[in-house]
Design an enzyme around this catalytic site. Structure first.
Site: not given
Length: 274
Positions: A91, A126, A158, A191, A213
């Site tokens: 698995r 992410k 950012k 950013e 962005d």
């Protein structure tokens, strides 16, 4: 590898009681990895590490390598040895390879949409907690480029960093002071959300890359023209298979897509006794 040990501890606990109960301790057997879909194979190099951690007596023979385009019915590898150990490892091998192959497949597809441009496809942070290494590995197998691995190996200022710092100039100045104070050498990306912010970054200087962005293609073209090659550019924010080619055509150097690792369909694989 710590990841493999932790994953096995989560799955096996105090024993694979299904295998322990039903399979004789001295039983030897074999299995092969059967491909049940179409895509890019990934995780073949990870599989023997898992098998070895479960039982060094397991022996694996590779038939198809990472990065191979596969179809239904292909056999990626065979494994033989103690039957209980094959079942215990099954698995974790499948979970890793199915997800990695799905990421590599989507990465290869999006990369193909960049043909004829200079843009390179980037991943992001992410990722699935504790599975980032494998997910970013899969992006490389699919032909993409790894962005920073984590918060420690690159600085990205950012929107929230900029807002909390009081502005772009202040954020960049504070970052340089921090790097000097701590003796670190880290690339700095900033950013930006508008041409005005791009100009503020250009005025401040001392950075490594400018992120553009959530900008529409026309605004991206203007930003690329304004930057004029002084810094590499990265387009980011909501870019999909339907928009990526148009974004690439604006002249940006990189395009980051979070969906490479957070929204993919795993490739169907199965470990079958034979």
């Amino acid at each position: 590898m710590t990841f493999i040990r932790t994953a096995l501890a989560e799955d096996v606990g105090d024993g694979d009681h299904s295998a322990l109960a039903s399979i004789p301790a001295d039983a030897q057997n074999r299995a092969h990895l059967l491909v049940k879909g179409e895509g890019i194979l990934a995780g073949v190099e990870l599989a023997p590490l898992i098998f070895h951690e479960v039982d060094p007596a397991l022996r694996m023979e590779v038939r198809l390598t990472d990065g191979t385009r596969v179809k239904h019915g292909d056999i990626a590898f065979t494994v033989e040895g103690p039957a209980r150990s094959i079942l215990t490892a099954e698995r974790l091998v499948l979970n890793c390879m199915q997800r990695m192959s799905g990421i590599a497949t989507h990465t290869a597809y999006l990369t193909s949409l960049l043909a004829g441009t200079k843009a390179r496809l980037l991943d992001t942070r992410k990722t699935t907690p504790n599975f980032r290494l494998c997910e970013k590995w899969a992006v490389l197998i699919g032909g993409g480029v790894n962005h920073r691995y984590g918060l420690f190996d690159m600085i990205i200022l950012k929107d929230n960093h900029v807002d909390y710092a009081g502005g772009i100039a202040q954020a960049i100045a504070a970052t340089h002071a921090y790097l000097q104070r701590t003796g670190r050498q880290l690339p700095i990306e900033v950013e930006t959300r508008s041409l005005a912010e791009v100009q503020q970054v250009l005025d401040a200087g001392g950075i490594s890359r400018i992120m553009l962005d959530n900008m529409k293609p026309e605004l991206l073209r203007q930003a690329v023209a304004l930057i004029a090659g002084r810094y590499p550019t990265e387009a980011s924010g909501g870019i999909t298979e339907h928009t990526i080619a148009e974004v690439a055509a604006t002249g940006v150097d990189f395009i980051s897509v979070g969906a490479l690792t957070h929204s993919i369909k795993s490739l169907d694989l199965s470990l079958k006794a034979y």
